[in-house]
Motif scaffolding. Structure first.
Motif, PDB file in Angstrom:
ATOM      1  N   ASN A 359     -20.042  25.066  16.618  1.00 57.09           N
ATOM      2  CA  ASN A 359     -19.743  24.521  17.933  1.00 57.09           C
ATOM      3  C   ASN A 359     -20.771  23.464  18.333  1.00 57.09           C
ATOM      4  OD1 ASN A 359     -17.472  26.165  18.368  1.00 57.09           O
ATOM      5  ND2 ASN A 359     -18.763  27.858  19.033  1.00 57.09           N
ATOM      6  N   ASN A 417      -9.824  31.470  15.223  1.00 54.79           N
ATOM      7  CA  ASN A 417     -10.281  31.906  16.549  1.00 54.79           C
ATOM      8  C   ASN A 417     -10.916  30.757  17.324  1.00 54.79           C
ATOM      9  OD1 ASN A 417      -9.434  34.551  16.105  1.00 54.79           O
ATOM     10  ND2 ASN A 417     -11.394  35.166  15.223  1.00 54.79           N
ATOM     11  N   GLU A 418     -11.741  29.965  16.635  1.00 47.26           N
ATOM     12  CA  GLU A 418     -12.402  28.852  17.306  1.00 47.26           C
ATOM     13  C   GLU A 418     -11.389  27.784  17.721  1.00 47.26           C
ATOM     14  OE1 GLU A 418     -15.468  28.630  18.298  1.00 47.26           O
ATOM     15  OE2 GLU A 418     -15.910  30.613  17.482  1.00 47.26           O
ATOM     16  N   ASN A 420      -8.260  28.375  18.537  1.00 48.24           N
ATOM     17  CA  ASN A 420      -7.565  28.931  19.693  1.00 48.24           C
ATOM     18  C   ASN A 420      -8.421  28.805  20.955  1.00 48.24           C
ATOM     19  OD1 ASN A 420      -5.319  30.595  20.869  1.00 48.24           O
ATOM     20  ND2 ASN A 420      -7.006  32.017  21.215  1.00 48.24           N
ATOM     21  N   LYS A 421      -9.730  29.077  20.826  1.00 46.52           N
ATOM     22  CA  LYS A 421     -10.623  28.934  21.975  1.00 46.52           C
ATOM     23  C   LYS A 421     -10.659  27.493  22.454  1.00 46.52           C
ATOM     24  CE  LYS A 421     -13.793  32.735  20.839  1.00 46.52           C
ATOM     25  NZ  LYS A 421     -15.188  33.069  20.436  1.00 46.52           N
ATOM     26  N   TYR A 422     -10.688  26.556  21.513  1.00 46.19           N
ATOM     27  CA  TYR A 422     -10.749  25.138  21.867  1.00 46.19           C
ATOM     28  C   TYR A 422      -9.488  24.718  22.620  1.00 46.19           C
ATOM     29  CZ  TYR A 422     -10.770  20.057  21.244  1.00 46.19           C
ATOM     30  OH  TYR A 422     -10.723  18.700  21.464  1.00 46.19           O
ATOM     31  N   GLY A 425      -9.199  26.485  25.962  1.00 49.46           N
ATOM     32  CA  GLY A 425     -10.201  25.947  26.880  1.00 49.46           C
ATOM     33  C   GLY A 425      -9.744  24.644  27.510  1.00 49.46           C
TER      34      GLY A 425
END
Length: 467
Positions: A359, A417-418, A420-422, A425
């Motif tokens: 990140n 997962n990252e 999806n978070k991005y 967000g």
């Protein structure tokens, strides 16, 4: 494709939105109907002779209207929707086909944005390949392959230079004098089986540092210190057996005080570093456990290959020499990544190439993995063509194993997962902006209504306020 599973709060919101959409669809928003009714009434009154009164009434100042507006709480809206809507609701029917396609395109674009942040471009790949090749060239031409000679262990010019620097810093004569001191002698330094209660295969002047884990430059700081404090010797012999025993004549060398044991460990490793059969490379003794394999013309096990490497001079000093190409790869990739980030407009803080948190430093870990993969592949070719296991760049394979694990973890577990978070967000940030805009519009609309109806107080329209 698997259907999305809504949370309990999302199901409540879906019901409220569905109910409100049905209510909106049932409202007739014909704007001219009221004006037509007023005009018709005026004509009727004037035809009946009330024209003057109508004009007087229109010119009279309006009186404040007593109007009690109640905004329902979120709980009330949920209860009302629950009475009308049966079962669970999906958001999809609330959108038109065009809106659904637009939403899908927006999500796909966000996924592409995420990939562009983390996927390597042509320049990144070129940097990695160049770094791996340059590192391999330095390893082949300058580090070389260690081997015994009349004057001691010899390898490439860079390795020989590093070895001379070690011998200059720790002269063999001074280290020999240091090794004779009582405060340097340790319980795990037995060089044969004359005083052992359990025979250790390979315990000799040549191999005792390889089989005794106290001599390991890293493990020794744990196992070696424990052995010193307990007056014992921990070994993994050439056959892969783990033996922990107290050796007669050596147990009196123990130190029960932790700091004294730590000092003795340091001095003992220091005294052995430039001996003809020096300290083994880190974790080298653990390879004695790998009693399998069918390598080379002699069908050696992995343990036997590592034992041969140590016998022919692959010691801690050679390990340090072999680490230089690995550090060169790290330097080239990290520095190039940093310069590229600065050219792309990132701040100095954002371009510091230290952390491997994807990140904070996207692409860096992937670039290091690719560069070390190239260097490791070339080293594998070097070993294959020379038929010499001592040609293995041990630090390079340790680095490759480390970055391979990180990359596999990223591909299998973290990336989805990252991403999806991005995406979520970005969607949440856009939603919050829309909600703030809606709240401002309703507050403004409420003020206009108060002015037109001559209401005494301002009405705040906040549709997302609970209670």
């Amino acid at each position: 494709m698997k259907d999305y599973e809504y949370t309990e709060n999302e199901l409540e919101l879906n019901k409220v939105l569905t109910h409100q959409k049905e209510q909106l669809e049932g409202i007739d928003f014909e704007e001219d109907r009221l004006d037509v009714a007023i005009s018709s009434s005026e004509k009727l009154l004037k035809s009946l002779g009330y024209g003057d009164k109508v004009e007087n009434a229109k010119n009279q100042p309006r009186q404040p209207i007593q109007w009690d507006l109640t905004i329902p709480s979120w709980e009330d809206m949920c209860k009302e929707a629950e009475k009308v809507i049966d079962g669970n609701c999906s958001l999809l029917p609330l959108f038109s086909e065009e809106e659904l396609l637009a939403n899908k395109a927006s999500v796909n674009q966000l996924n592409e944005d995420f990939n562009s942040i983390h996927n390597l471009d042509k320049i990144d790949v070129l940097i990695c390949v160049a770094a791996g090749i340059l590192s391999a060239v330095v390893d082949i031409l300058l580090v070389g392959v260690p081997g015994p000679s009349v004057t001691g262990t010899k390898a490439g010019p860079l390795s020989d230079y590093v070895r001379k620097q070690f011998e200059k810093k720790f002269s063999p004569e001074e280290m020999a004098k240091l090794a004779e001191k009582k405060f340097v002698k340790t319980p795990y330094d037995a060089q044969d089986n004359r005083n052992t209660s359990v025979d250790v295969e390979g315990l000799s002047s040549y191999y005792h540092r390889l089989v005794s884990l106290g001599h390991d430059p890293i493990l020794g700081w744990v196992i070696g210190v424990i052995d010193i404090m307990k007056g014992q010797m921990t070994t993994i012999d050439k056959k892969g057996r783990i033996v922990v025993q107290v050796v007669a004549g050596y147990s009196d060398r123990k130190e029960v005080d932790f700091f004294k044991a730590l000092a003795k460990q340091f001095l003992h490793l220091k005294s052995d570093i430039v001996t003809p059969m020096g300290l083994p490379a880190p974790f080298m003794g653990l390879f004695n456990l790998l009693q399998f394999g069918n390598i080379g013309e002699e069908n050696n096990t992995i343990a036997e290959v590592v034992q041969r490497m140590y016998y022919e001079g692959y010691d801690f000093i050679q390990f340090c020499s072999s680490s230089i190409p690995v550090m060169l790869t790290e330097l080239i990739v990290r520095l190039s990544w940093s310069i590229k980030r600065l050219k792309n407009g990132c701040s100095i803080k954002e371009s510091i190439p230290v952390s491997l948190n994807r990140n904070k430093t996207p692409k860096l870990a992937s670039m290091l993995f690719l560069a070390h993969s190239v260097a490791s592949a070339i080293n594998a070719g070097k070993v294959y063509f020379t038929k010499n296991p001592t040609a293995i760049n041990y630090p390079q394979w340790l680095a490759f194993a480390n970055y391979s694990f990180r990359q596999l973890k990223w591909w299998v577990w973290q990336k989805a997962n990252e991403r999806n978070k991005y995406v979520m967000g970005k969607i949440d940030a856009e939603r919050n902006d829309i909600l703030a805009m809606v709240d401002n519009d309703f507050d403004s609309y409420g003020s206009e209504v108060c002015q037109k109806l001559l209401l005494p107080d301002k009405i705040s329209f906040d549709i997302f306020t609970e209670g």
